[in-house]
Design a protein around this motif. Structure first.
Motif, PDB file in Angstrom:
ATOM      1  N   LYS A 155       0.970  -1.230   0.297  1.00 43.67           N
ATOM      2  CA  LYS A 155       0.052  -0.083  -0.076  1.00 43.67           C
ATOM      3  C   LYS A 155       0.728   1.264   0.069  1.00 43.67           C
ATOM      4  O   LYS A 155       0.046   2.387  -0.993  1.00 43.67           O
ATOM      5  CB  LYS A 155      -0.789  -0.271   1.172  1.00 43.67           C
ATOM      6  N   LYS A 156       1.766   1.416   0.693  1.00 39.93           N
ATOM      7  CA  LYS A 156       2.773   2.334   0.279  1.00 39.93           C
ATOM      8  C   LYS A 156       3.312   2.608  -0.521  1.00 39.93           C
ATOM      9  O   LYS A 156       3.280   3.935  -0.637  1.00 39.93           O
ATOM     10  CB  LYS A 156       3.989   1.891   2.112  1.00 39.93           C
ATOM     11  N   LYS A 157       3.674   1.472  -1.014  1.00 45.72           N
ATOM     12  CA  LYS A 157       4.570   1.573  -2.306  1.00 45.72           C
ATOM     13  C   LYS A 157       3.844   2.217  -3.434  1.00 45.72           C
ATOM     14  O   LYS A 157       4.196   3.157  -4.218  1.00 45.72           O
ATOM     15  CB  LYS A 157       4.799  -0.072  -2.723  1.00 45.72           C
ATOM     16  N   LEU A 158       2.693   1.780  -3.551  1.00 50.33           N
ATOM     17  CA  LEU A 158       1.272   1.892  -3.844  1.00 50.33           C
ATOM     18  C   LEU A 158       1.529   4.196  -4.634  1.00 50.33           C
ATOM     19  O   LEU A 158       2.013   4.660  -5.020  1.00 50.33           O
ATOM     20  CB  LEU A 158       0.772   1.458  -3.533  1.00 50.33           C
ATOM     21  N   SER A 159       1.623   4.911  -2.521  1.00 49.82           N
ATOM     22  CA  SER A 159       1.466   5.507  -1.856  1.00 49.82           C
ATOM     23  C   SER A 159       2.311   6.253  -2.842  1.00 49.82           C
ATOM     24  O   SER A 159       2.270   8.035  -3.662  1.00 49.82           O
ATOM     25  CB  SER A 159       1.038   6.034  -1.250  1.00 49.82           C
ATOM     26  N   VAL A 160       3.428   6.262  -3.356  1.00 48.79           N
ATOM     27  CA  VAL A 160       5.100   6.541  -2.901  1.00 48.79           C
ATOM     28  C   VAL A 160       5.153   6.701  -5.681  1.00 48.79           C
ATOM     29  O   VAL A 160       5.130   7.582  -5.765  1.00 48.79           O
ATOM     30  CB  VAL A 160       6.052   5.874  -3.063  1.00 48.79           C
ATOM     31  N   GLN A 161       4.571   5.306  -5.407  1.00 50.21           N
ATOM     32  CA  GLN A 161       4.332   5.745  -6.829  1.00 50.21           C
ATOM     33  C   GLN A 161       3.233   6.350  -7.666  1.00 50.21           C
ATOM     34  O   GLN A 161       3.944   7.336  -8.404  1.00 50.21           O
ATOM     35  CB  GLN A 161       4.079   4.044  -7.423  1.00 50.21           C
ATOM     36  N   ARG A 162       2.757   6.988  -6.442  1.00 51.18           N
ATOM     37  CA  ARG A 162       1.437   7.379  -7.055  1.00 51.18           C
ATOM     38  C   ARG A 162       1.822   9.162  -7.237  1.00 51.18           C
ATOM     39  O   ARG A 162       1.972  10.289  -8.100  1.00 51.18           O
ATOM     40  CB  ARG A 162       0.496   7.696  -6.291  1.00 51.18           C
ATOM     41  N   LEU A 163       3.062   9.343  -6.082  1.00 50.23           N
ATOM     42  CA  LEU A 163       3.264  10.956  -5.853  1.00 50.23           C
ATOM     43  C   LEU A 163       4.689  11.058  -7.180  1.00 50.23           C
ATOM     44  O   LEU A 163       4.069  12.248  -7.614  1.00 50.23           O
ATOM     45  CB  LEU A 163       3.807  11.031  -4.491  1.00 50.23           C
ATOM     46  N   HIS A 164       5.713   9.974  -7.132  1.00 50.80           N
ATOM     47  CA  HIS A 164       6.166   9.831  -8.270  1.00 50.80           C
ATOM     48  C   HIS A 164       5.385  10.299  -9.837  1.00 50.80           C
ATOM     49  O   HIS A 164       5.464  11.479 -10.619  1.00 50.80           O
ATOM     50  CB  HIS A 164       6.915   9.040  -8.416  1.00 50.80           C
ATOM     51  N   GLN A 165       4.033  10.246  -9.698  1.00 57.34           N
ATOM     52  CA  GLN A 165       3.308  10.377 -10.670  1.00 57.34           C
ATOM     53  C   GLN A 165       2.577  11.735 -11.458  1.00 57.34           C
ATOM     54  O   GLN A 165       2.545  12.198 -12.089  1.00 57.34           O
ATOM     55  CB  GLN A 165       1.997   8.946 -11.120  1.00 57.34           C
ATOM     56  N   ARG A 166       2.218  11.436  -9.882  1.00 55.72           N
ATOM     57  CA  ARG A 166       1.553  12.653  -9.934  1.00 55.72           C
ATOM     58  C   ARG A 166       2.852  13.940 -10.036  1.00 55.72           C
ATOM     59  O   ARG A 166       2.256  14.950 -11.212  1.00 55.72           O
ATOM     60  CB  ARG A 166       0.834  13.245  -8.789  1.00 55.72           C
ATOM     61  N   LEU A 167       3.958  14.397  -9.795  1.00 54.53           N
ATOM     62  CA  LEU A 167       5.038  15.336 -10.011  1.00 54.53           C
ATOM     63  C   LEU A 167       5.225  15.202 -11.729  1.00 54.53           C
ATOM     64  O   LEU A 167       5.244  16.289 -12.507  1.00 54.53           O
ATOM     65  CB  LEU A 167       6.097  14.607  -9.146  1.00 54.53           C
ATOM     66  N   ALA A 168       5.557  13.582 -12.060  1.00 62.14           N
ATOM     67  CA  ALA A 168       5.758  13.623 -13.579  1.00 62.14           C
ATOM     68  C   ALA A 168       4.648  14.598 -14.319  1.00 62.14           C
ATOM     69  O   ALA A 168       5.360  15.234 -15.261  1.00 62.14           O
ATOM     70  CB  ALA A 168       5.423  12.072 -14.213  1.00 62.14           C
ATOM     71  N   ASN A 169       3.453  13.671 -14.356  1.00 59.52           N
ATOM     72  CA  ASN A 169       2.398  14.413 -15.315  1.00 59.52           C
ATOM     73  C   ASN A 169       2.543  16.252 -14.748  1.00 59.52           C
ATOM     74  O   ASN A 169       1.901  16.757 -15.488  1.00 59.52           O
ATOM     75  CB  ASN A 169       1.164  13.983 -14.498  1.00 59.52           C
ATOM     76  N   LEU A 170       2.430  17.199 -13.243  1.00 59.32           N
ATOM     77  CA  LEU A 170       2.717  18.455 -12.947  1.00 59.32           C
ATOM     78  C   LEU A 170       3.700  18.789 -14.091  1.00 59.32           C
ATOM     79  O   LEU A 170       3.377  19.294 -14.827  1.00 59.32           O
ATOM     80  CB  LEU A 170       3.180  18.280 -11.839  1.00 59.32           C
ATOM     81  N   ARG A 171       4.791  18.265 -14.389  1.00 59.47           N
ATOM     82  CA  ARG A 171       6.039  18.416 -14.978  1.00 59.47           C
ATOM     83  C   ARG A 171       5.787  18.163 -16.718  1.00 59.47           C
ATOM     84  O   ARG A 171       5.739  19.839 -17.358  1.00 59.47           O
ATOM     85  CB  ARG A 171       7.329  17.771 -14.675  1.00 59.47           C
ATOM     86  N   ARG A 172       4.513  17.270 -17.058  1.00 58.07           N
ATOM     87  CA  ARG A 172       5.802  17.597 -18.069  1.00 58.07           C
ATOM     88  C   ARG A 172       4.117  18.264 -18.513  1.00 58.07           C
ATOM     89  O   ARG A 172       3.543  18.966 -19.829  1.00 58.07           O
ATOM     90  CB  ARG A 172       4.231  15.830 -18.593  1.00 58.07           C
ATOM     91  N   ASN A 173       3.198  18.346 -17.853  1.00 59.01           N
ATOM     92  CA  ASN A 173       1.235  18.767 -18.541  1.00 59.01           C
ATOM     93  C   ASN A 173       1.880  20.775 -18.392  1.00 59.01           C
ATOM     94  O   ASN A 173       1.234  21.460 -19.468  1.00 59.01           O
ATOM     95  CB  ASN A 173       0.584  20.053 -17.218  1.00 59.01           C
ATOM     96  N   HIS A 174       3.362  21.368 -17.212  1.00 55.59           N
ATOM     97  CA  HIS A 174       3.511  22.352 -18.112  1.00 55.59           C
ATOM     98  C   HIS A 174       4.594  22.744 -18.740  1.00 55.59           C
ATOM     99  O   HIS A 174       4.559  23.571 -19.456  1.00 55.59           O
ATOM    100  CB  HIS A 174       4.363  22.637 -16.929  1.00 55.59           C
ATOM    101  N   GLU A 175       5.380  21.458 -19.140  1.00 52.87           N
ATOM    102  CA  GLU A 175       6.110  21.821 -20.369  1.00 52.87           C
ATOM    103  C   GLU A 175       5.564  21.866 -21.478  1.00 52.87           C
ATOM    104  O   GLU A 175       5.649  22.877 -22.642  1.00 52.87           O
ATOM    105  CB  GLU A 175       7.122  20.207 -20.477  1.00 52.87           C
ATOM    106  N   ASN A 176       4.060  21.019 -21.707  1.00 51.03           N
ATOM    107  CA  ASN A 176       3.504  21.145 -22.929  1.00 51.03           C
ATOM    108  C   ASN A 176       2.767  22.676 -23.248  1.00 51.03           C
ATOM    109  O   ASN A 176       1.955  22.966 -23.996  1.00 51.03           O
ATOM    110  CB  ASN A 176       1.955  20.166 -22.920  1.00 51.03           C
ATOM    111  N   GLN A 177       2.368  22.596 -21.626  1.00 44.59           N
ATOM    112  CA  GLN A 177       1.834  24.005 -21.766  1.00 44.59           C
ATOM    113  C   GLN A 177       2.113  25.166 -22.618  1.00 44.59           C
ATOM    114  O   GLN A 177       2.502  26.153 -23.844  1.00 44.59           O
ATOM    115  CB  GLN A 177       1.294  24.557 -20.909  1.00 44.59           C
ATOM    116  N   ILE A 178       3.753  25.094 -22.127  1.00 48.04           N
ATOM    117  CA  ILE A 178       5.105  26.371 -22.643  1.00 48.04           C
ATOM    118  C   ILE A 178       4.619  26.015 -24.206  1.00 48.04           C
ATOM    119  O   ILE A 178       5.302  26.605 -24.310  1.00 48.04           O
ATOM    120  CB  ILE A 178       6.499  26.093 -22.051  1.00 48.04           C
ATOM    121  N   ILE A 179       5.072  24.835 -24.605  1.00 53.49           N
ATOM    122  CA  ILE A 179       5.557  24.316 -25.940  1.00 53.49           C
ATOM    123  C   ILE A 179       4.638  25.064 -26.868  1.00 53.49           C
ATOM    124  O   ILE A 179       4.745  25.710 -27.759  1.00 53.49           O
ATOM    125  CB  ILE A 179       6.092  23.248 -25.559  1.00 53.49           C
TER     126      ILE A 179
END
Ligand SMILES: [Zn+2]
Length: 237
Positions: free
Chosen positions: A101-125
């Motif tokens: 369960k803990k592992k999953l929450s760590v993975q989810r946080l990684h994913q949310r950060l990655a999504n945040l960065r990707r969205n931001h980059e796409n907006q700039i581009i």
């Protein structure tokens, strides 16, 4: 079908007929509506454009910082749980439901950060290409140098520059915008945009460029972006 951070993803491929967007004469059919732009990539702000636009680095935003903080905390908790299990003589290969369960929450946080960065980059581009500039010039990045970098945080941020630039290049290519990469040794930061003097003793921490010859004063990154826009020392990527 793939599985990541507790979610399933389905990818579908489809064959579509080639449209004029992807033809070789793409550049010929592209009608620019604004002048070319120079884009300086930085740490404080991710991108500074020669037309004065500034795009912030998402990693310094409070949203990203909060997520990173939570991620570090969750990672610490997870490793403690592993340690406890080891002490009790349990196998670390097969984790308990609690650990899963803990592992999953760590993975989810990684994913949310990655999504945040990707969205931001796409907006700039999107913002960079939507005004249909005649060309986009960026600086060259020393890829072999960055791989050798022993400072992990610096290597990571350089890696992000590189992937951002690649994404921008692919986007420009798909539209037909000429994508220029300035010569590796072109001193875009140290050159005075007004008189061309190369201010070789300019300190890295100096945020304002002041020309010792003509007194031209400008934000350091904007001066670099203007030089990138106007340089003749480039290759077309
Ligand atoms: Zn000058």
């Amino acid at each position: 079908v793939s599985y990541e951070a507790g979610r399933y993803y389905v990818s579908v491929t489809a064959e579509i007929e080639e449209t004029s967007r992807y033809n070789n004469d793409l550049e010929a059919s592209y009608h620019p509506q604004t002048d070319g732009i120079g884009v300086d990539l930085g740490v404080k702000s991710l991108a500074i454009v020669s037309d004065g636009r500034i795009f912030e680095n998402i990693n310094t935003s409070s949203r990203a910082r909060r997520l990173e903080k939570r991620l570090r905390r969750e990672q610490r908790r997870l490793s403690r749980k592993y340690e406890m299990r080891k002490k009790k003589g349990g196998s670390t290969a097969t984790a308990s439901a609690n650990i899963e369960k803990k592992k999953l929450s760590v993975q989810r946080l990684h994913q949310r950060l990655a999504n945040l960065r990707r969205n931001h980059e796409n907006q700039i581009i999107h913002a960079l290409v939507e005004q249909k500039p005649r060309f986009i010039t960026v600086e060259d990045l020393n890829v072999t140098g960055m791989m050798k970098n022993r400072h992990l945080s610096k290597a990571v941020s350089e890696q992000r520059f590189y992937s951002f630039r690649e994404k921008l290049r692919r986007k420009a290519e798909s539209i037909g915008i000429e994508f220029r990469i300035a010569d590796r040794f072109y001193p875009s930061s140290k050159t005075c945009h007004a008189c061309g003097h190369v201010h070789s003793s300019l300190k890295l921490k100096a945020r304002i460029y002041v020309c010792p010859v003509c007194d031209y004063t400008e934000d350091r990154d904007l001066n670099a972006a203007l030089n990138l826009r106007d340089t003749k020392n480039y290759r077309i990527a």
